[in-house]
Design a protein around this motif. Structure first.
Motif, short mmCIF file in Angstrom:
data_model
loop_
_atom_site.label_atom_id
_atom_site.label_comp_id
_atom_site.label_asym_id
_atom_site.label_seq_id
_atom_site.Cartn_x
_atom_site.Cartn_y
_atom_site.Cartn_z
N PRO A 147 -45.15 11.36 -48.60
CA PRO A 147 -43.54 11.40 -48.07
C PRO A 147 -43.29 10.23 -47.07
N VAL A 148 -42.10 9.52 -47.27
CA VAL A 148 -41.81 8.45 -46.22
C VAL A 148 -40.44 8.57 -46.25
N ALA A 149 -39.88 8.02 -45.20
CA ALA A 149 -38.44 7.85 -44.74
C ALA A 149 -37.80 6.71 -45.17
N MET A 150 -36.70 6.72 -45.65
CA MET A 150 -35.70 5.74 -45.94
C MET A 150 -35.76 4.60 -45.07
N VAL A 151 -36.16 3.02 -45.29
CA VAL A 151 -35.93 2.18 -44.47
C VAL A 151 -34.80 1.39 -44.59
N ASP A 152 -34.49 0.50 -43.59
CA ASP A 152 -33.47 -0.41 -43.76
C ASP A 152 -33.86 -1.41 -44.61
N GLY A 153 -32.85 -1.86 -45.44
CA GLY A 153 -32.95 -2.88 -46.55
C GLY A 153 -33.70 -2.58 -47.60
N TRP A 154 -33.79 -1.28 -47.84
CA TRP A 154 -34.74 -0.88 -49.08
C TRP A 154 -34.00 -1.14 -50.38
N GLN A 155 -34.76 -1.40 -51.15
CA GLN A 155 -34.51 -1.98 -52.74
C GLN A 155 -35.16 -1.12 -53.77
N PRO A 156 -34.86 -1.08 -54.58
CA PRO A 156 -35.54 -0.18 -55.85
C PRO A 156 -36.59 -1.47 -56.42
N ASN A 157 -37.58 -0.87 -57.02
CA ASN A 157 -38.66 -2.00 -57.35
C ASN A 157 -37.93 -2.24 -58.90
N GLU A 158 -38.43 -3.35 -59.44
CA GLU A 158 -38.21 -3.56 -60.81
C GLU A 158 -38.45 -2.89 -62.00
N VAL A 188 -26.21 -0.96 -61.52
CA VAL A 188 -27.13 -0.07 -60.65
C VAL A 188 -27.02 -0.87 -59.38
N GLN A 189 -27.29 -2.04 -59.13
CA GLN A 189 -27.11 -2.90 -57.74
C GLN A 189 -25.92 -2.30 -57.10
N SER A 190 -25.04 -1.96 -57.52
CA SER A 190 -23.88 -1.73 -56.71
C SER A 190 -24.07 -0.40 -55.84
N LEU A 191 -25.02 0.39 -56.59
CA LEU A 191 -25.30 1.91 -56.00
C LEU A 191 -26.39 1.82 -54.80
N VAL A 192 -27.06 0.73 -54.80
CA VAL A 192 -28.24 0.69 -53.90
C VAL A 192 -27.75 1.16 -52.32
N ALA A 193 -26.69 0.48 -51.97
CA ALA A 193 -26.29 0.58 -50.59
C ALA A 193 -26.04 1.87 -50.04
N GLU A 194 -25.17 2.64 -50.75
CA GLU A 194 -24.75 3.83 -50.65
C GLU A 194 -25.89 4.74 -50.55
N PHE A 195 -26.72 4.61 -51.51
CA PHE A 195 -27.95 5.44 -51.68
C PHE A 195 -28.69 5.50 -50.53
N ALA A 196 -29.10 4.22 -50.12
CA ALA A 196 -29.94 4.03 -49.01
C ALA A 196 -29.27 4.50 -47.60
N LEU A 197 -28.13 4.30 -47.46
CA LEU A 197 -27.37 4.57 -46.23
C LEU A 197 -27.34 6.14 -46.05
N TYR A 198 -27.16 6.94 -47.21
CA TYR A 198 -27.10 8.39 -47.07
C TYR A 198 -28.34 8.95 -46.74
N TRP A 199 -29.77 8.41 -47.46
CA TRP A 199 -30.89 8.86 -47.05
C TRP A 199 -31.42 8.44 -45.82
#
Length: 364
Positions: free
Chosen positions: A265-276, A292-303
């Protein structure tokens, strides 16, 4: 002048042997004898292409027919798939040895012919003919299996000496699985219709996917995207359940091979991006990359703000993206039309609205 007419090594055929077993069989026998490479336990081998080079005046179909004739006459024994379904043909002129040629003698030589499957791989005419005439499986059914077959072995990174042989086994097993679940065909047969929002896969369809090891929640996440894709196409079919099985299997194979394996288990990090791999799986579901790309920021921010640890952020984002996509079909309070495109949804729904809706985080 005579010498220039014979630029290649000659095949010498015994007239008495030709009279006994047939001219074609005698020529083939000589080619096997001269071109075969010896191994242990009386087995020999010859590469498919090498046999073609020895006998350029015959087509693959003719070579296969003559090899079968030699086998039927008990003159040559084979221990490999029929020509040309294998890259390496194993044979013996003696009574069939007990040990397989792949046991020791040809393990190394066979391995050098193994290759990954090509993205554009297609079964040849002889393979499809064998499936239809020998296995009794129609060619259209076999062709429907090609995309799943290629993607499965691409995702697994498997190497094989004969993809044609692998495909034959794949089609045979798929047919057996389908025959064990006849309801998947009976439920749709003869009833062409366009999908509507209330469509659901039948119990037999779900059973096939469950027995294949597909996670039930993963299956459910695929339903809405499947409906939306085919509603937008507006096509009528009588095989929606079989199409759904293929839809899910393709995505699950890639998911299992690439991002399903948990880590610490790891924490969410700044600048996280899903892999290809995540983008590719979602692309298989016909979900637009920009959406899909438009969803990344809100997902990363929440977690990131939640300070929670998880074993696979890629898996969680995949599920989140599918659920957000599903909301377009079902609608927010019935407002969003099923025909809304990915870009329409992103354009008409603000990030603020989507962040406030945290139902997607439940159970993740």
């Amino acid at each position: 002048m005579a010498h220039s007419l014979i630029p290649e090594r000659m095949l010498v055929v015994s007239p008495s042997l030709a009279a006994t077993i047939g001219l074609e069989e005698a020529v083939m026998l000589q080619a096997l004898n001269d071109g075969g490479q010896s191994g242990q336990d009386a087995w020999k081998s010859i590469a498919k292409q090498a046999l073609r080079d020895w006998l350029p005046f015959w087509s693959d179909l003719e070579i296969k027919r003559i090899l079968k004739s030699l086998a039927d006459k008990g003159i040559v024994f084979f221990n490999s798939p029929p020509f040309p379904q294998t890259e390496q043909l194993f044979f013996s002129f003696e009574a069939k040895p007990v040990r397989s040629p792949t046991h020791q003698a040809f393990k190394k030589s066979e391995a050098q012919y193994k290759n990954p499957i090509a993205a554009n791989w297609q079964p040849d005419h002889e393979t499809l003919r064998y499936i239809e005439e020998t296995l009794g499986i129609p060619k259209p059914y076999a062709r429907q299996q090609i995309q799943d077959f290629v993607f499965h072995y691409q995702a697994q990174g498997t190497l094989a000496a004969s993809w044609a042989s692998m495909f034959i086994r794949w089609v045979k097993k798929s047919k057996e699985d389908d025959q064990n679940n006849p309801a998947i065909f009976q439920q749709d047969a003869g009833r062409k219709f366009v999908l509507t929002m209330d469509w659901q896969p039948e119990a037999a369809t779900l059973d096939i996917l469950h027995r294949a090891g597909v996670d039930p929640s993963f299956i459910q996440d695929c339903v809405s995207e499947f409906i939306l894709f085919w509603m937008e196409k507006g096509e009528a079919h009588d095989t929606w359940n079989t199409k759904f099985v293929a839809w899910v299997r393709r995505q699950w194979a890639r998911f299992s091979a690439s991002i399903a394996n948990p880590t610490d288990p790891v924490a969410m990090v700044d600048g996280w991006q899903p892999n290809e791999d995540v983008f590719e799986i979602l692309a298989m579901a016909n979900i637009d990359r920009a959406f899909v790309q438009s969803l990344v920021a809100e997902f990363a921010l929440y977690w990131r703000d939640s300070n929670q640890l998880h074993t696979s952020w890629n898996s969680k984002f995949l599920q989140y993206a599918k659920q957000q996509w599903s909301k377009r079909l079902n609608g927010q309070n019935g407002i969003v039309s099923a025909a809304t495109s990915q870009r329409d949804y992103a354009a008409t729904t603000s990030i603020e609205q989507r962040v406030k809706d945290l139902s997607w985080a439940d159970g993740l």
